[in-house]
Design a protein around this motif. Structure first.
Motif, PDB file in Angstrom:
ATOM      1  N   ARG A  46       0.859  -1.192   0.000  1.00 62.17           N
ATOM      2  CA  ARG A  46       0.000   0.000   0.000  1.00 62.17           C
ATOM      3  C   ARG A  46       0.884   1.226   0.000  1.00 62.17           C
ATOM      4  O   ARG A  46       1.997   1.190   0.526  1.00 62.17           O
ATOM      5  CB  ARG A  46      -0.904   0.026   1.235  1.00 62.17           C
ATOM      6  CG  ARG A  46      -2.220  -0.708   1.027  1.00 62.17           C
ATOM      7  CD  ARG A  46      -2.887  -0.967   2.341  1.00 62.17           C
ATOM      8  NE  ARG A  46      -2.062  -1.845   3.172  1.00 62.17           N
ATOM      9  CZ  ARG A  46      -2.410  -2.216   4.388  1.00 62.17           C
ATOM     10  NH1 ARG A  46      -3.516  -1.769   4.921  1.00 62.17           N
ATOM     11  NH2 ARG A  46      -1.633  -2.998   5.063  1.00 62.17           N
ATOM     12  N   GLN A 104      -2.118   6.103   2.009  1.00 65.43           N
ATOM     13  CA  GLN A 104      -3.163   5.151   2.391  1.00 65.43           C
ATOM     14  C   GLN A 104      -2.953   4.683   3.837  1.00 65.43           C
ATOM     15  O   GLN A 104      -3.874   4.656   4.651  1.00 65.43           O
ATOM     16  CB  GLN A 104      -3.118   3.963   1.418  1.00 65.43           C
ATOM     17  CG  GLN A 104      -3.905   2.730   1.840  1.00 65.43           C
ATOM     18  CD  GLN A 104      -5.399   2.918   1.650  1.00 65.43           C
ATOM     19  OE1 GLN A 104      -5.823   3.813   0.916  1.00 65.43           O
ATOM     20  NE2 GLN A 104      -6.201   2.105   2.325  1.00 65.43           N
ATOM     21  N   TRP A 125      -3.816   7.407   6.352  1.00 72.59           N
ATOM     22  CA  TRP A 125      -5.270   7.503   6.550  1.00 72.59           C
ATOM     23  C   TRP A 125      -5.750   6.400   7.485  1.00 72.59           C
ATOM     24  O   TRP A 125      -6.526   6.629   8.410  1.00 72.59           O
ATOM     25  CB  TRP A 125      -5.962   7.450   5.181  1.00 72.59           C
ATOM     26  CG  TRP A 125      -7.448   7.444   5.235  1.00 72.59           C
ATOM     27  CD1 TRP A 125      -8.279   6.498   4.710  1.00 72.59           C
ATOM     28  CD2 TRP A 125      -8.301   8.433   5.836  1.00 72.59           C
ATOM     29  NE1 TRP A 125      -9.582   6.814   4.950  1.00 72.59           N
ATOM     30  CE2 TRP A 125      -9.624   8.003   5.651  1.00 72.59           C
ATOM     31  CE3 TRP A 125      -8.046   9.622   6.538  1.00 72.59           C
ATOM     32  CZ2 TRP A 125     -10.723   8.720   6.121  1.00 72.59           C
ATOM     33  CZ3 TRP A 125      -9.140  10.343   7.013  1.00 72.59           C
ATOM     34  CH2 TRP A 125     -10.449   9.896   6.796  1.00 72.59           C
ATOM     35  N   GLU A 126      -5.233   5.173   7.262  1.00 71.16           N
ATOM     36  CA  GLU A 126      -5.612   4.050   8.137  1.00 71.16           C
ATOM     37  C   GLU A 126      -5.181   4.315   9.576  1.00 71.16           C
ATOM     38  O   GLU A 126      -5.916   4.035  10.525  1.00 71.16           O
ATOM     39  CB  GLU A 126      -4.939   2.756   7.651  1.00 71.16           C
ATOM     40  CG  GLU A 126      -5.545   2.176   6.388  1.00 71.16           C
ATOM     41  CD  GLU A 126      -4.701   1.039   5.817  1.00 71.16           C
ATOM     42  OE1 GLU A 126      -5.026   0.566   4.719  1.00 71.16           O
ATOM     43  OE2 GLU A 126      -3.699   0.630   6.465  1.00 71.16           O
ATOM     44  N   HIS A 127      -3.972   4.846   9.715  1.00 68.12           N
ATOM     45  CA  HIS A 127      -3.441   5.090  11.064  1.00 68.12           C
ATOM     46  C   HIS A 127      -4.290   6.109  11.817  1.00 68.12           C
ATOM     47  O   HIS A 127      -4.583   5.947  13.004  1.00 68.12           O
ATOM     48  CB  HIS A 127      -1.991   5.577  10.970  1.00 68.12           C
ATOM     49  CG  HIS A 127      -1.230   5.388  12.238  1.00 68.12           C
ATOM     50  ND1 HIS A 127      -0.567   4.213  12.534  1.00 68.12           N
ATOM     51  CD2 HIS A 127      -1.055   6.191  13.303  1.00 68.12           C
ATOM     52  CE1 HIS A 127      -0.012   4.311  13.722  1.00 68.12           C
ATOM     53  NE2 HIS A 127      -0.282   5.512  14.210  1.00 68.12           N
ATOM     54  N   GLN A 148      -7.421   6.756  11.286  1.00 67.89           N
ATOM     55  CA  GLN A 148      -8.703   6.112  11.620  1.00 67.89           C
ATOM     56  C   GLN A 148      -8.565   5.212  12.838  1.00 67.89           C
ATOM     57  O   GLN A 148      -9.416   5.221  13.727  1.00 67.89           O
ATOM     58  CB  GLN A 148      -9.179   5.276  10.431  1.00 67.89           C
ATOM     59  CG  GLN A 148      -9.829   6.103   9.339  1.00 67.89           C
ATOM     60  CD  GLN A 148     -10.242   5.207   8.168  1.00 67.89           C
ATOM     61  OE1 GLN A 148      -9.444   4.437   7.663  1.00 67.89           O
ATOM     62  NE2 GLN A 148     -11.488   5.322   7.775  1.00 67.89           N
ATOM     63  N   LEU A 149      -7.461   4.438  12.889  1.00 67.82           N
ATOM     64  CA  LEU A 149      -7.235   3.551  14.036  1.00 67.82           C
ATOM     65  C   LEU A 149      -7.134   4.354  15.328  1.00 67.82           C
ATOM     66  O   LEU A 149      -7.742   4.021  16.340  1.00 67.82           O
ATOM     67  CB  LEU A 149      -5.937   2.764  13.844  1.00 67.82           C
ATOM     68  CG  LEU A 149      -5.976   1.501  12.976  1.00 67.82           C
ATOM     69  CD1 LEU A 149      -4.592   0.870  12.927  1.00 67.82           C
ATOM     70  CD2 LEU A 149      -6.993   0.503  13.537  1.00 67.82           C
ATOM     71  N   ASN A 189      -8.750  -4.940  11.844  1.00 65.79           N
ATOM     72  CA  ASN A 189      -8.828  -3.701  12.614  1.00 65.79           C
ATOM     73  C   ASN A 189      -9.540  -3.849  13.956  1.00 65.79           C
ATOM     74  O   ASN A 189      -9.250  -3.116  14.895  1.00 65.79           O
ATOM     75  CB  ASN A 189      -9.534  -2.622  11.795  1.00 65.79           C
ATOM     76  CG  ASN A 189      -8.650  -2.126  10.668  1.00 65.79           C
ATOM     77  OD1 ASN A 189      -7.428  -2.198  10.752  1.00 65.79           O
ATOM     78  ND2 ASN A 189      -9.267  -1.639   9.587  1.00 65.79           N
ATOM     79  N   GLY A 192      -3.931  -2.147   9.451  1.00 64.61           N
ATOM     80  CA  GLY A 192      -3.071  -1.279   8.641  1.00 64.61           C
ATOM     81  C   GLY A 192      -2.357  -0.251   9.492  1.00 64.61           C
ATOM     82  O   GLY A 192      -2.082  -0.463  10.666  1.00 64.61           O
ATOM     83  N   GLY A 193      -2.037   0.864   8.874  1.00 62.28           N
ATOM     84  CA  GLY A 193      -1.374   1.933   9.593  1.00 62.28           C
ATOM     85  C   GLY A 193       0.130   1.860   9.463  1.00 62.28           C
ATOM     86  O   GLY A 193       0.672   0.996   8.753  1.00 62.28           O
TER      87      GLY A 193
END
Lengths: 241, 293
Positions: A37, A41, A44-46, A48-49, A107, A188-189
């Protein structure tokens, strides 16, 4: 002396964060880790987490605090306090491993584990913030004719806010760092390049995850809400001396 | 007029108030005095329902205070405590505007009232935008008084209002309080444990000891009662009473030196008379209060 506006520091940190992500992404674009990834990207995942885990932690922390407020001092209060400490003492990695059978990979386990990890600092911030208000001020508010709801919103909450806010900031910083552990259970993250870097002994790959994560944490830490609020006296004194 | 009827209050096994009854005369200053733990602060808090009595009742102009919502009752009773009680996150103007805002006065009326009050307690208008931590103890306490007068309540409840101030500031604020009271004629109920303050400010004195009312009268009529009253008032009570008498003031009031001040001068000068700054000779006989009080 004219002072910088409140939004300046977080905006600068955030800009630094975005530039760093784009820069690192430009020369390490073909990330060696799986699944492949791009860094934006992962950023953004990080985010959100971290924010998701904050909400997962804030809800039970608020619940515990409200219960304790309702119960008043005594046994229940000590018990609830101990419950909140317990959530802090469980190692996050162990918690993650234990949660896999229940929540599977991805997640959800990391959100749950980080949420639990966030309960204690948020509960302590709520409790400490409200307890930092001198009893005389509360009695005075009632004596002047504030009803309980007005007293909460106009007196207690603004006066609890400095301590509460410090707790929120610390929690966000800690969760940003702890969220990198999510990669061990397939979330992710920024954990993904760090874990991949550890496996392949590639310090550049580790830095690709660690540096933006640190910048994000610093951006959270720079959030402040007020210069004229109740912590203004403290700051003014600090500036004078 | 505020009337307390057979009020008792226990905290666990400890008796805070034991069957206390008294009437607070309207437009006068009544002092609740007594050692700590005598129940004087509890009695004050019962008047605005911060504390609910176990038995007995309180009426204001004949109406039981329990017939009113506590918050509404409290907004009609000005409330002043030691200077630490200002809201630290409110400016001086916001602190003074507290009760008018709770009563939802329109903004122009609130502003006008705040300006009027800050003049009344003799603080400069420039103070309105300051925060409490920028004020001295005396200034903070003036703001406290202005805040209590916010919605022009007929009654002021004061708990050790000058307690945390240095002696000089305290004396100055006591004088200002008396001047203010001469203009406003509020029904004031003031808690203090200091006899000098009680005698300086009070029209009436309610002595409390271990939760019961020992005596209620004018300070002059409390002398020579003997027993526990005399123990509480102390051996120098007659001398202290002389500080309530001002032989040089044309009308009853507190202008000019008191008999006590003049007596001190006579003793220091070794003469039974003293020449005042205005060129008048005051003799020992002038010091003695004459009219029965």
């Amino acid at each position: 002396m004219k002072r910088a506006p409140l939004w300046l520091a977080p905006v600068l940190w955030l800009a630094g964060f975005v530039l760093l992500v784009l820069y690192l992404d430009s020369f390490l674009a073909t990330g060696l880790f799986q699944p492949r990834r791009r860094l934006p990207q992962l950023a953004w995942e990080h985010l959100q987490l971290t924010l998701g885990a904050f909400v997962f932690g804030a809800i039970p922390a608020l619940g515990l605090f409200l219960l304790q407020r309702r119960a008043g001092p005594g046994f229940l209060k000590g018990f609830l306090h101990r419950v909140s400490i317990f959530t802090e003492t469980v190692p996050t990695v162990a918690l993650l491993a234990l949660l896999i059978p229940l929540a599977g990979y991805g997640n959800l386990p990391i959100l749950l584990a980080l949420g639990i990890y966030g309960i204690f600092p948020l509960y302590t911030a709520l409790d400490g913030g409200f307890r930092s208000i001198p009893r005389q001020i509360l009695e005075n508010a009632s004596g002047l004719g504030f009803n309980p709801r007005q007293r909460l919103w106009k007196i207690e909450l603004p006066l609890a806010l400095p301590v509460l806010w410090a707790g929120v900031r610390t929690t966000l910083v800690n969760l940003t760092a702890a969220a990198t552990l999510g990669a061990t259970v397939g979330a992710g993250g920024f954990g993904a390049p760090i874990i991949a870097g550890i496996r392949s002994s590639d310090p550049l790959l580790i830095l690709q995850g660690a540096l933006p994560s640190a910048f994000l944490a610093l951006a959270f830490d720079s959030l402040s809400y007020s210069r004229t609020g109740p912590d203004a006296p403290v700051r003014a004194r600090r500036l004078r001396s | 007029m505020i009337e307390v009827l057979g009020v008792s209050k226990n905290y666990g096994a400890q008796k805070a108030l034991d069957n206390v009854s008294l009437r607070f005369p309207a437009g006068r200053v009544t002092i609740l005095a007594g050692p700590s733990g005598s129940g004087k602060s509890t009695l004050l808090k019962i008047l605005n329902r911060l504390v609910e009595p176990d038995s007995g009742r309180v009426t204001i102009d004949g109406v039981d205070i329990r017939s009113q919502v506590p918050e509404e009752l409290r907004r009609s009773l000005g409330w002043v405590i030691q200077s630490t009680g200002l809201f630290p996150h409110f400016t001086v103007a916001e602190n003074i505007a507290t009760v008018p805002r709770l009563l939802k006065w329109p903004a122009p009326r609130v502003d006008a009232r705040v300006a009027q009050l800050v003049d009344l307690v003799r603080l400069p208008r420039s103070f309105l935008t300051k925060y409490p931590h920028e004020l001295s103890g005396g200034e903070a306490q003036r703001v406290g008084v202005a805040r209590a007068l916010g919605a022009d309540p007929p009654v002021l409840l004061m708990d050790e209002p000058f307690g945390s101030l240095d002696p000089q500031t305290r004396l100055a604020l006591q004088d200002e309080f008396l001047n203010l009271q001469a203009q406003l004629k509020k029904t004031v109920i003031l808690v203090t444990h200091e006899l000098d303050e009680a005698l300086k400010l009070g029209d009436f004195l309610a002595l409390l000891d271990q939760g019961s009312l020992l005596a209620f009268d004018t300070p002059e009529r409390l002398q020579g009662r003997g027993g526990r009253i005399e123990t509480f008032l102390g051996r120098e009570y007659e001398l202290k009473l002389l500080s309530r008498h001002h032989p040089l003031s044309p009308t009853p009031g507190n202008e000019g030196p008191s008999s006590r001040d003049l007596l001190v001068e006579m003793i220091a000068g070794g003469q039974p008379s003293v020449l005042t700054a205005a060129g008048r000779t005051v003799t020992f006989a002038d010091l003695i209060p004459k009219a029965p009080q």
